[in-house]
Design a protein around this motif. Structure first.
Motif, PDB file in Angstrom:
ATOM      1  N   UNK A 279       0.830  -1.202   0.000  1.00 49.04           N
ATOM      2  CA  UNK A 279       0.000   0.000   0.000  1.00 49.04           C
ATOM      3  C   UNK A 279       0.868   1.257   0.000  1.00 49.04           C
ATOM      4  N   UNK A 280       1.993   1.204   0.720  1.00 48.75           N
ATOM      5  CA  UNK A 280       2.903   2.350   0.730  1.00 48.75           C
ATOM      6  C   UNK A 280       3.452   2.603  -0.664  1.00 48.75           C
ATOM      7  N   UNK A 281       3.794   1.547  -1.374  1.00 52.52           N
ATOM      8  CA  UNK A 281       4.293   1.701  -2.736  1.00 52.52           C
ATOM      9  C   UNK A 281       3.215   2.287  -3.641  1.00 52.52           C
ATOM     10  N   UNK A 282       1.956   1.897  -3.434  1.00 51.47           N
ATOM     11  CA  UNK A 282       0.866   2.463  -4.224  1.00 51.47           C
ATOM     12  C   UNK A 282       0.761   3.968  -3.982  1.00 51.47           C
ATOM     13  N   UNK A 283       0.877   4.375  -2.714  1.00 51.40           N
ATOM     14  CA  UNK A 283       0.805   5.802  -2.383  1.00 51.40           C
ATOM     15  C   UNK A 283       1.970   6.573  -2.994  1.00 51.40           C
ATOM     16  N   UNK A 284       3.179   6.048  -2.818  1.00 47.87           N
ATOM     17  CA  UNK A 284       4.371   6.745  -3.312  1.00 47.87           C
ATOM     18  C   UNK A 284       4.403   6.793  -4.839  1.00 47.87           C
ATOM     19  N   UNK A 285       3.932   5.716  -5.469  1.00 54.99           N
ATOM     20  CA  UNK A 285       3.876   5.704  -6.935  1.00 54.99           C
ATOM     21  C   UNK A 285       2.911   6.774  -7.438  1.00 54.99           C
ATOM     22  N   UNK A 286       1.804   6.971  -6.727  1.00 53.80           N
ATOM     23  CA  UNK A 286       0.844   7.991  -7.114  1.00 53.80           C
ATOM     24  C   UNK A 286       1.415   9.393  -6.895  1.00 53.80           C
ATOM     25  N   UNK A 287       2.175   9.561  -5.799  1.00 56.52           N
ATOM     26  CA  UNK A 287       2.830  10.847  -5.550  1.00 56.52           C
ATOM     27  C   UNK A 287       3.820  11.157  -6.664  1.00 56.52           C
ATOM     28  N   UNK A 288       4.562  10.142  -7.070  1.00 53.28           N
ATOM     29  CA  UNK A 288       5.523  10.325  -8.165  1.00 53.28           C
ATOM     30  C   UNK A 288       4.793  10.655  -9.465  1.00 53.28           C
ATOM     31  N   UNK A 289       3.663  10.001  -9.700  1.00 50.13           N
ATOM     32  CA  UNK A 289       2.872  10.272 -10.903  1.00 50.13           C
ATOM     33  C   UNK A 289       2.383  11.715 -10.917  1.00 50.13           C
ATOM     34  N   UNK A 290       1.970  12.219  -9.747  1.00 47.78           N
ATOM     35  CA  UNK A 290       1.506  13.608  -9.650  1.00 47.78           C
ATOM     36  C   UNK A 290       2.631  14.569 -10.020  1.00 47.78           C
ATOM     37  N   UNK A 291       3.846  14.272  -9.573  1.00 47.32           N
ATOM     38  CA  UNK A 291       4.996  15.118  -9.895  1.00 47.32           C
ATOM     39  C   UNK A 291       5.293  15.099 -11.394  1.00 47.32           C
ATOM     40  N   UNK A 292       5.219  13.917 -11.973  1.00 48.06           N
ATOM     41  CA  UNK A 292       5.486  13.790 -13.405  1.00 48.06           C
ATOM     42  C   UNK A 292       4.455  14.565 -14.210  1.00 48.06           C
ATOM     43  N   UNK A 293       3.196  14.464 -13.825  1.00 51.29           N
ATOM     44  CA  UNK A 293       2.140  15.184 -14.550  1.00 51.29           C
ATOM     45  C   UNK A 293       2.334  16.695 -14.492  1.00 51.29           C
ATOM     46  N   UNK A 294       2.872  17.169 -13.359  1.00 46.53           N
ATOM     47  CA  UNK A 294       3.103  18.602 -13.206  1.00 46.53           C
ATOM     48  C   UNK A 294       4.432  19.040 -13.819  1.00 46.53           C
ATOM     49  N   UNK A 295       5.222  18.069 -14.283  1.00 47.32           N
ATOM     50  CA  UNK A 295       6.536  18.403 -14.817  1.00 47.32           C
ATOM     51  C   UNK A 295       7.449  18.952 -13.746  1.00 47.32           C
ATOM     52  N   UNK A 296       7.295  18.464 -12.517  1.00 48.42           N
ATOM     53  CA  UNK A 296       8.009  19.009 -11.366  1.00 48.42           C
ATOM     54  C   UNK A 296       9.222  18.158 -10.998  1.00 48.42           C
ATOM     55  N   UNK A 297      10.304  18.835 -10.603  1.00 46.93           N
ATOM     56  CA  UNK A 297      11.501  18.152 -10.117  1.00 46.93           C
ATOM     57  C   UNK A 297      11.603  18.219  -8.600  1.00 46.93           C
ATOM     58  N   UNK A 298      10.506  18.588  -7.939  1.00 44.16           N
ATOM     59  CA  UNK A 298      10.486  18.644  -6.473  1.00 44.16           C
ATOM     60  C   UNK A 298      10.817  17.262  -5.907  1.00 44.16           C
TER      61      UNK A 298
END
Length: 280
Positions: free
Chosen positions: A160-179
């Motif tokens: 479940x943690x990996x699911x959450x972190x993968x979604x967080x990473x996806x959000x960053x990619x969609x925003x084009x963010x390097x945060x």
């Protein structure tokens, strides 16, 4: 321009302290400002962002290097208790804006200060899809509001943690963010850092300020050290003073060998004349 990871890799950084004790001293109608839910301080990001910014500024003036967004209670699950789940994005966005406004309004002098978006998804519930959606919304809100980094607390189960972190990473990619996305260390995790290393940019250790009295532990490469501020700006100023005494250059203790006390930087809006600010 030096970024948050560079700063963490170079020196111990001091965070701000708690919002509630400072808020208690201000003339704010908490019941009204939290829409009848005084325990939900995240609501202030909507109703009184000026108060949140002022509290952040008080910690910066006390010597904090890092401001943490007022979002410890701003996950969809936490906000659902108060009927504010639908406001998750805007509450997180406004929290980030309030923190960034505080940082940009004060001179930084010989260092840049940072805003770290707090994402506490440790109590999230539901299916993997629900976990992903909740993480996605909160991260998008914080990053769109301008944070320099994210500190993510996932649930304790690995999958479940990996699911959450993968979604967080996806959000960053969609925003084009390097945060950078940092996993906040917790002894409750039943997985190792290596099992999520493909999804995060490092592990963030928040040390108790009492660590100063005994000297700082030397963490392994890739582990990021933050020292928690005090319960008030006054206590935080004392910690700032103690940190400076631990550093040979009167700045911050280094966490990496052969780091120059004054790395070359590109000035930013919060980087001028720190000498004007009393560090206690």
């Amino acid at each position: 321009m030096r970024n948050f990871i560079d700063a963490l890799n170079s020196r111990v950084l001091l965070t701000d302290g708690d919002i509630a004790p400072v808020l208690a001293k201000l003339s704010v109608d908490i019941d009204r400002a939290t829409f009848g839910h005084p325990e939900c301080l995240a609501a202030l990001n909507i109703s009184r962002p000026d108060v949140i910014t002022a509290i952040h500024k008080s910690y910066l003036e006390a010597g904090s290097d890092v401001i943490r967004t007022n979002t410890a209670q701003a996950s969809p699950v936490a906000l659902d208790k108060y009927g504010m789940r639908e406001e998750t994005f805007i509450i997180n966005h406004l929290a980030a804006e309030a923190a960034c406004q505080a940082v940009d309004s004060l001179a930084g002098g010989d260092r840049r200060r940072f805003v770290i978006g707090v994402v506490d998804q440790s109590s999230a519930q539901g299916s993997d899809n629900e976990l992903r959606n909740d993480a996605y919304i909160q991260v998008q809100g914080l990053v769109s509001g301008g944070v320099d980094a994210l500190s993510f607390s996932p649930v304790s189960g690995l999958e479940q943690a990996r699911a959450q972190l993968a979604s967080a990473r996806h959000a960053l990619i969609e925003l084009g963010s390097s945060v950078p996305l940092l996993l906040e260390y917790s002894a409750d995790h039943d997985f190792t850092d290596d099992t999520v290393s493909d999804l995060v940019d490092g592990v963030c250790y928040v040390e108790n300020s009492d660590t100063i009295k005994a000297g700082f532990p030397v963490h392994q490469d890739g582990q990021k050290i933050l020292v928690h501020g005090g319960k008030s700006p006054e206590e935080t100023a004392q910690i700032d003073h103690a940190l400076r005494k631990k550093a040979a250059d009167g700045y911050r203790p280094v966490t990496r060998a052969n780091v120059s006390p004054r790395e070359e930087i590109v000035p930013v809006s919060s980087w001028n004349d720190y000498s004007a600010i009393s560090a206690g």
